[in-house]
Write an enzyme that holds these catalytic residues in place. Sequence first.
Site, PDB file in Angstrom:
ATOM      1  N   GLY A  13      35.121  36.739  35.849  1.00  0.00           N
ATOM      2  CA  GLY A  13      35.270  38.180  35.825  1.00  0.00           C
ATOM      3  C   GLY A  13      34.323  38.756  35.003  1.00  0.00           C
ATOM      4  N   ARG A  16      32.147  43.397  34.517  1.00  0.00           N
ATOM      5  CA  ARG A  16      32.547  44.263  33.850  1.00  0.00           C
ATOM      6  C   ARG A  16      33.032  44.098  32.337  1.00  0.00           C
ATOM      7  NH1 ARG A  16      36.453  47.680  37.270  1.00  0.00           N
ATOM      8  NH2 ARG A  16      37.832  46.061  37.074  1.00  0.00           N
ATOM      9  N   VAL A  59      39.746  34.117  41.660  1.00  0.00           N
ATOM     10  CA  VAL A  59      40.269  33.058  40.695  1.00  0.00           C
ATOM     11  C   VAL A  59      41.456  32.737  41.128  1.00  0.00           C
ATOM     12  CG1 VAL A  59      38.315  33.555  39.155  1.00  0.00           C
ATOM     13  CG2 VAL A  59      40.737  34.425  39.064  1.00  0.00           C
ATOM     14  N   SER A 136      45.009  37.419  24.625  1.00  0.00           N
ATOM     15  CA  SER A 136      45.192  38.684  23.851  1.00  0.00           C
ATOM     16  C   SER A 136      46.046  38.501  22.935  1.00  0.00           C
ATOM     17  CB  SER A 136      45.713  39.591  25.019  1.00  0.00           C
ATOM     18  OG  SER A 136      46.107  40.702  24.552  1.00  0.00           O
ATOM     19  N   TYR A 150      52.572  41.560  30.886  1.00  0.00           N
ATOM     20  CA  TYR A 150      51.132  41.106  30.532  1.00  0.00           C
ATOM     21  C   TYR A 150      51.214  40.099  29.342  1.00  0.00           C
ATOM     22  CZ  TYR A 150      46.347  41.490  28.953  1.00  0.00           C
ATOM     23  OH  TYR A 150      44.953  41.399  28.307  1.00  0.00           O
ATOM     24  N   THR A 153      51.830  36.571  30.259  1.00  0.00           N
ATOM     25  CA  THR A 153      50.838  35.569  30.776  1.00  0.00           C
ATOM     26  C   THR A 153      49.645  35.273  29.945  1.00  0.00           C
ATOM     27  OG1 THR A 153      49.310  37.584  31.591  1.00  0.00           O
ATOM     28  CG2 THR A 153      51.286  37.099  33.130  1.00  0.00           C
ATOM     29  N   LYS A 154      49.566  36.089  28.797  1.00  0.00           N
ATOM     30  CA  LYS A 154      48.687  35.905  27.813  1.00  0.00           C
ATOM     31  C   LYS A 154      49.377  34.944  26.692  1.00  0.00           C
ATOM     32  CE  LYS A 154      44.971  38.075  29.355  1.00  0.00           C
ATOM     33  NZ  LYS A 154      43.774  37.580  29.748  1.00  0.00           N
ATOM     34  N   ILE A 183      40.233  46.688  23.105  1.00  0.00           N
ATOM     35  CA  ILE A 183      38.856  46.906  23.525  1.00  0.00           C
ATOM     36  C   ILE A 183      38.618  47.901  24.351  1.00  0.00           C
ATOM     37  CG2 ILE A 183      36.907  45.615  23.970  1.00  0.00           C
ATOM     38  CD1 ILE A 183      38.040  44.304  21.622  1.00  0.00           C
TER      39      ILE A 183
END
Length: 253
Positions: A13, A16, A59, A136, A150, A153-154, A183
């Site tokens: 990734g 960006r 991925v 995260s 989310y 998953t982190k 961020i």
Amino acid sequence: MGEYSNKVILVTGGTRGIGRAIAEAFLREGASVAVTYARSDDKARELEKRGILTIKCDVANRDEVRRAAEIVEDKFGDVNVIVNNAGVMYLMPLESYNEGLFDRMMGINVKGIIYTTLEFLPQLKRMKGVIVNIASNAGIGTAFEGTTYYAITKAAVIILTKRMAFELGKYGIRVNAVAPGWIETDMTTANRNPEEIEKTKSLVRSRTMLSITGVPEDIANVVLFLASDRARYITGQTIVADGGRIDYLTHGI
């Protein structure tokens, strides 16, 4: 000659946001850098002009990751450092569960790390390499609406980091994670107008000890340290870089 001269770095990734900042930081330090990406062909071409190898790769697809490993080895030789940065975030309240979106986050954010690690593992073993996973602070439990799935998953990335460090330490491979706070990137500002972005930044600033928000380079700097020999005695750790967030859900584990 930079700190990473004669080193080969892979950033998933990497076209960006945080991934790009990491790739560019390693390039400035003299490394041979390869990045994988799923979209953003125009940004990939920009990096290619600077000497970064770009590989289009989902991925979450192990066959594509295997092909990427072959390409990197053919071009540069064995990798020294892998930064598992590829990730997606879909905001949804608990009661608005969307299985397709959740599966996609699990596929990229978690399985992507597993597949990348396994397919590059022979190279990492030969080089006694380093893995840095991008997690995260959501995975530790910050209180932001819509990030429950989310965060799952982190949180998986954080425990996966510990388990990988445990199992791969016998090969001399170090594994650590960085858990960024908010961020300013394409992902965190997507589909928002300038007023909405500033409102979010103001909210984040009010929830941090330093009263600031982060930029991708803040995370790149931590990654460069963890990947270096200066961190040779550090493994299995998650470094939180979030300006000192104070809005955690509970005080317990």
